[in-house]
Design a protein around this motif. Sequence first.
Motif, mmCIF file in Angstrom:
data_model
loop_
_atom_site.group_PDB
_atom_site.id
_atom_site.type_symbol
_atom_site.label_atom_id
_atom_site.label_comp_id
_atom_site.label_asym_id
_atom_site.label_seq_id
_atom_site.Cartn_x
_atom_site.Cartn_y
_atom_site.Cartn_z
ATOM 1 N N LEU A 237 0.816 -1.220 0.000
ATOM 2 C CA LEU A 237 0.000 0.000 0.000
ATOM 3 C C LEU A 237 0.852 1.273 0.000
ATOM 4 N N PHE A 238 2.001 1.215 0.736
ATOM 5 C CA PHE A 238 2.863 2.412 0.842
ATOM 6 C C PHE A 238 4.303 2.033 0.485
ATOM 7 N N PRO A 239 4.544 1.745 -0.812
ATOM 8 C CA PRO A 239 5.885 1.271 -1.216
ATOM 9 C C PRO A 239 6.990 2.303 -1.025
ATOM 10 N N ASP A 240 6.639 3.587 -0.957
ATOM 11 C CA ASP A 240 7.666 4.635 -0.853
ATOM 12 C C ASP A 240 8.013 4.986 0.592
ATOM 13 N N HIS A 241 7.433 4.284 1.549
ATOM 14 C CA HIS A 241 7.662 4.631 2.962
ATOM 15 C C HIS A 241 8.311 3.468 3.709
ATOM 16 N N GLN A 242 9.111 3.822 4.725
ATOM 17 C CA GLN A 242 9.806 2.817 5.522
ATOM 18 C C GLN A 242 8.874 2.272 6.612
ATOM 19 N N ILE A 243 8.843 0.950 6.752
ATOM 20 C CA ILE A 243 7.913 0.312 7.696
ATOM 21 C C ILE A 243 8.703 -0.563 8.672
ATOM 22 N N GLY A 244 8.419 -0.407 9.962
ATOM 23 C CA GLY A 244 9.083 -1.223 10.997
ATOM 24 C C GLY A 244 8.063 -2.102 11.702
ATOM 25 N N ARG A 245 8.553 -3.208 12.267
ATOM 26 C CA ARG A 245 7.658 -4.108 13.007
ATOM 27 C C ARG A 245 8.279 -4.395 14.364
ATOM 28 N N MET A 246 7.450 -4.319 15.416
ATOM 29 C CA MET A 246 7.954 -4.536 16.773
ATOM 30 C C MET A 246 7.081 -5.577 17.481
ATOM 31 N N ASP A 247 7.592 -6.802 17.515
ATOM 32 C CA ASP A 247 6.922 -7.862 18.272
ATOM 33 C C ASP A 247 8.015 -8.787 18.800
ATOM 34 N N SER A 248 7.642 -9.881 19.467
ATOM 35 C CA SER A 248 8.690 -10.702 20.086
ATOM 36 C C SER A 248 9.535 -11.453 19.062
ATOM 37 N N ASP A 249 9.140 -11.439 17.780
ATOM 38 C CA ASP A 249 9.987 -12.034 16.735
ATOM 39 C C ASP A 249 11.110 -11.084 16.323
ATOM 40 N N THR A 250 10.827 -9.779 16.336
ATOM 41 C CA THR A 250 11.833 -8.809 15.855
ATOM 42 C C THR A 250 12.664 -8.212 16.980
ATOM 43 N N THR A 251 12.286 -8.475 18.242
ATOM 44 C CA THR A 251 13.033 -7.852 19.355
ATOM 45 C C THR A 251 13.854 -8.865 20.127
ATOM 46 N N ARG A 252 14.187 -9.979 19.493
ATOM 47 C CA ARG A 252 15.029 -10.954 20.190
ATOM 48 C C ARG A 252 16.427 -10.370 20.355
ATOM 49 N N GLY A 253 17.126 -10.810 21.390
ATOM 50 C CA GLY A 253 18.475 -10.286 21.627
ATOM 51 C C GLY A 253 18.438 -9.109 22.584
ATOM 52 N N LYS A 254 19.608 -8.804 23.125
ATOM 53 C CA LYS A 254 19.721 -7.842 24.218
ATOM 54 C C LYS A 254 19.252 -6.439 23.834
ATOM 55 N N HIS A 255 19.609 -5.990 22.633
ATOM 56 C CA HIS A 255 19.277 -4.609 22.252
ATOM 57 C C HIS A 255 18.177 -4.553 21.193
ATOM 58 N N GLY A 256 17.376 -5.619 21.083
ATOM 59 C CA GLY A 256 16.337 -5.679 20.056
ATOM 60 C C GLY A 256 15.346 -4.537 20.140
ATOM 61 N N HIS A 257 14.819 -4.275 21.365
ATOM 62 C CA HIS A 257 13.858 -3.186 21.543
ATOM 63 C C HIS A 257 14.499 -1.845 21.208
ATOM 64 N N GLU A 258 15.715 -1.679 21.742
ATOM 65 C CA GLU A 258 16.415 -0.398 21.620
ATOM 66 C C GLU A 258 16.616 0.000 20.163
ATOM 67 N N LYS A 259 17.018 -0.969 19.337
ATOM 68 C CA LYS A 259 17.305 -0.673 17.924
ATOM 69 C C LYS A 259 16.054 -0.164 17.215
ATOM 70 N N ILE A 260 14.919 -0.854 17.436
ATOM 71 C CA ILE A 260 13.680 -0.473 16.733
ATOM 72 C C ILE A 260 13.195 0.885 17.229
ATOM 73 N N ILE A 261 13.197 1.086 18.556
ATOM 74 C CA ILE A 261 12.721 2.357 19.127
ATOM 75 C C ILE A 261 13.588 3.519 18.647
ATOM 76 N N THR A 262 14.919 3.311 18.629
ATOM 77 C CA THR A 262 15.838 4.373 18.175
ATOM 78 C C THR A 262 15.585 4.718 16.712
ATOM 79 N N LYS A 263 15.391 3.689 15.894
ATOM 80 C CA LYS A 263 15.131 3.937 14.461
ATOM 81 C C LYS A 263 13.841 4.740 14.288
ATOM 82 N N PHE A 264 12.825 4.408 15.060
ATOM 83 C CA PHE A 264 11.540 5.115 14.943
ATOM 84 C C PHE A 264 11.688 6.558 15.440
#
Length: 819
Positions: free
Chosen positions: A588-615
């Motif tokens: 629907l929005f091919p020209d925009h950057q999309i992030g996903r935050m759930d327990s699949d993408t936040t594995r590892g010590k800094h998983g949450h931090e990386k996504i939140i910082t990017k957003f």
Amino acid sequence: MSWFTDVILPIPLANTFTYEITEEQASLLKPGFRVAVPFGKNKVYTGLVYKVHQIQPERYEAKPVDQILDDTPLVTGQQLRHWEWISEYYMCTLGEVFRAAIPPALLLESETLVVRRDDYSGNESALKDDEWLVYEALQHQSVLKVQEVSSIIDRKHVLPVLKRLIDKGVIHVQEEVYEQYKPKLVRYIRLKKEYEADEVLAGLLDELGRAPKQKEALLHLFQLSAGGALVTVKKLKEASGINSSVIKTLIDKEILEDYHLKQDRIQHEGQEEKDSKQLNPYQEKALVSIREQFEEKDVVLLHGVTASGKTEVYVKLIEEALERGEQVLYLLPEIALTTQLISRLKDYFGEKVGVYHSRYSVNERVEIWGHILDAGEKARVVLGARSAMLLPFSNLGLVIVDEEHEVSFKQFDPAPRYHARDAAIVLGMQHGAKVLLGSATPSLETYYNAGTGKYGLAEITRRHGDVLMPDIELVDIKDKYRKKRMQGHFSDRLLEEMQECLEEKGQIILFQNRRGFAPILECNTCGHAPQCPNCDVSLTYHKYKNQLRCHYCGYHMAMQLSCLACGSSETDTKGFGTEQVEVELKELFPDHQIGRMDSDTTRGKHGHEKIITKFEQREFDILIGTQMVTKGLDFANVKLVGVLQADSLLNYPDFRAHERTYQLLQQVAGRAGRSKERGKVIIQTYDPLHQILQQTSMNQYHDMVGDQLNERRLFHYPPFYRLIKIVFRGRDYNRVNEGSEWYAKGLRNSFKGTGVEVLGPEFPPVSRIRNQYHKHIIVKIPQKAGLKQVKARLKKIGNSYEAIANFRNVRIIFNVDNY
């Protein structure tokens, strides 16, 4: 006269165990020391000294303690008293609390070692293939761990092989205790003392004229160590551009010497400590109200709408506690929340802030434990998830429980099944500390306690900067599907608002409370859906790994190209999760950057931090997530929040479903419009006229509380009744049935005429998990019935139950205050 010590072992047995100690050990040992003790035939555990005395045990001969592991107590007396309360209140053992509280690196474990026998003179050809592989490996190293033997012969069960080798006299086994924690040592470099005099140094530099790299290394060392600064080997190599061999040569020539210093694994990287912000009149009024109520009450609820600036009020109270020389505990429900808050608090309080949660390594947790135990300047403010409440505080002055309504504060498995908010209130009372509970949507129990005067109440009714509360709009997707105005799972109304928001350079958060691509994969021919072999649930399809996964036990299999039942290749997915939403958004929005935050993408010590910082840094325009995105996160540029399907929350089989739906929707709505402009929230639902959704859209918290409390009073639920859930768990379906029926009958006979209600036994919605059947009994306890007496009866019936041989394989689990 002999001396003995009672020891708590980190195992789920109700009693302490008595060991013999010498008179010298008795003079040294105090409650809170760790000792290595033998248990059973050949196991060694870390025990915690509970009591030192001279009373010999009657039923068994006390074994001697193997070794004392500490110079000073690792656990404080106040901490032990708190553990006793948790053990008694939540109906678990002290050993279970001990295991949950202590960082794993401080629990020594015995490791079975396989050792080569030097006197073996048998015939190698008589050994079987798997025996010979172990024998061959022991020729190269004299000792192997059991796990290493397992990988050598490529088998899980190695004990039969080891038994045969012992019988043949090839090996013997022994237990070895090892300390898991190792301090982090950093290698430093300095000039030897004999070269410090100016004339000697000048001569040395002349001498090194033929070795330009060595001379350059020395000159850089002088430059870096100006003013007495310590220089690490790493820093010297980076500054001078030389390699390790040059430094080694200078050490071999005895010009330089290296040495090691212990360093904390968690370093403060902030700038100088800043002053906290000036409060607005509403925050100031709430702060004054909290201070006044702390004069009379130990617990105060701060009810502040989303984005009202509750954190700044907390900061002021933390400042005051630190000025009084006290420690502060700041509890958060979600590790994702600590990410944003750590940097804010470290800006204000620098190294005084310590962070403690399960994503930190075991060694990092040991270091935080040590700082709190020392009660020094480091880690005076402890920020963490629920387990931080079990740390060794000695001078606690303030406890803050932020987002106190969150279900994440309740520990469900394994024991102790405590509620961190309630246990933190008791901890505060034991220390004489004040407790502040904060939330935009307080739990009914807390708000009821504030309403009846048990807790104090302070309120902030306006958002920070007088920004309006978000405009919440309910969209009827049943009508939209009928009129063909849906694109995938997006209504035309939500897409319209998203387009507008993106054109205005705003950011969007979308909430879907299910991870994966689709919860069900169904055959269009026969209707078969792949099930988990270990649990009573269908497998969830994860597209990014092309797998079907069970979210209960972790079982997974490759995506099936044809139906497992009839062989048809026509399969279709039912329902949708965050992964499917992400796929649709990219189309629907091919020209925009999309992030996903759930327990699949936040594995590892800094998983949450990386996504939140990017957003935060606007690398993502749209963030799609599960409950993680709803909890207290602060993003200044979010203008729109979308809830893709609210009905899955409402239809959950739990008496708290309506309260939790209101809280979750209000919290996710609160992520919108937090800085200047009013935010917009679109909630997609099949039932827009539902009372809870109407109350959510109009921010009618007090109406929701009134309605829910009336229902709870009518149907005998908290806060008017206490709940204890009794879970029966076992592999044999019939025995679980029989055991739970027997226990329920005993309860009904015991509580006849007392007002205590016994519901069940019933199978829960998911009745088999990891090949174990579950059956539940709910005990409802009115306020007039004593909770202690009820628990005593439950345990008494439990003891009779455990004496019946037929029920021994069916475990009983007590879950007190099953929120």
